[in-house]
Design an enzyme around this catalytic site. Sequence first.
Site, short mmCIF file in Angstrom:
data_model
loop_
_atom_site.label_atom_id
_atom_site.label_comp_id
_atom_site.label_asym_id
_atom_site.label_seq_id
_atom_site.Cartn_x
_atom_site.Cartn_y
_atom_site.Cartn_z
N GLU A 169 44.71 38.42 11.20
CA GLU A 169 46.01 37.95 10.72
C GLU A 169 46.17 36.47 11.08
O GLU A 169 46.75 35.70 10.35
CB GLU A 169 47.14 38.78 11.34
N ARG A 222 43.48 45.34 23.99
CA ARG A 222 44.52 46.37 24.21
C ARG A 222 44.05 47.74 23.78
O ARG A 222 44.55 48.76 24.25
CB ARG A 222 45.83 45.95 23.53
#
Length: 170
Positions: free
Chosen positions: A95, A58
Amino acid sequence: MDLKQHIRSVPDFPKAGILFYDITTLLRDPMGFKTTIDSMSTPYLDQGIDVVIGIESRGFILGGAVAQRIGAGFIPIRKPGKLPAKAIKESYDLEYGKDALEIHEDAIEKGQRVLIVDDVLATGGTAAAASQLVKTLGGELHGLAFLIELLFLKGSAKLQGENVYSVLKY
Ligand code: AMP
């Protein structure tokens, strides 16, 4: 324009416990996309940035548009094995998992002023690895720009000493 209203949050993606911020619903809106790129570019319009780095994937969408807006070149940082020419690698914790990033070893000229762009600053591992790649190649890291910063994950602590900017904070 309230950008947050156009961002879709998806619970438990890509795995249980993660609230995923989906920006496809923002970028498909013409004003949403324009306002996003305006907001991310404005601080860097007259900063002499030579190249913008976008982090796969992205970061490519946002970084490419920011580069064009501020009159800079664009360089991709990609997942391992995707770049065609000789590349250097940096590993990092995500994460949700572990990964590595690569950049072409000849992508940055020594002393070039670099801006790193990505969609989300979460734990900061990705951005820290990208920063390290820039420095290894002799780039001068001017700063890092994100659309979204997840404050509770304290990613900016991994980027201490760097100039971190995020448009939206959660
Ligand atoms: P981190 O290394 O933890 O800062 O993770 C940052 C990278 O993972 C970015 O490239 C994001 O695209 C992606 N990411 C991490 N957490 C999220 C989230 N909650 N929603 C959307 N993307 C995320």
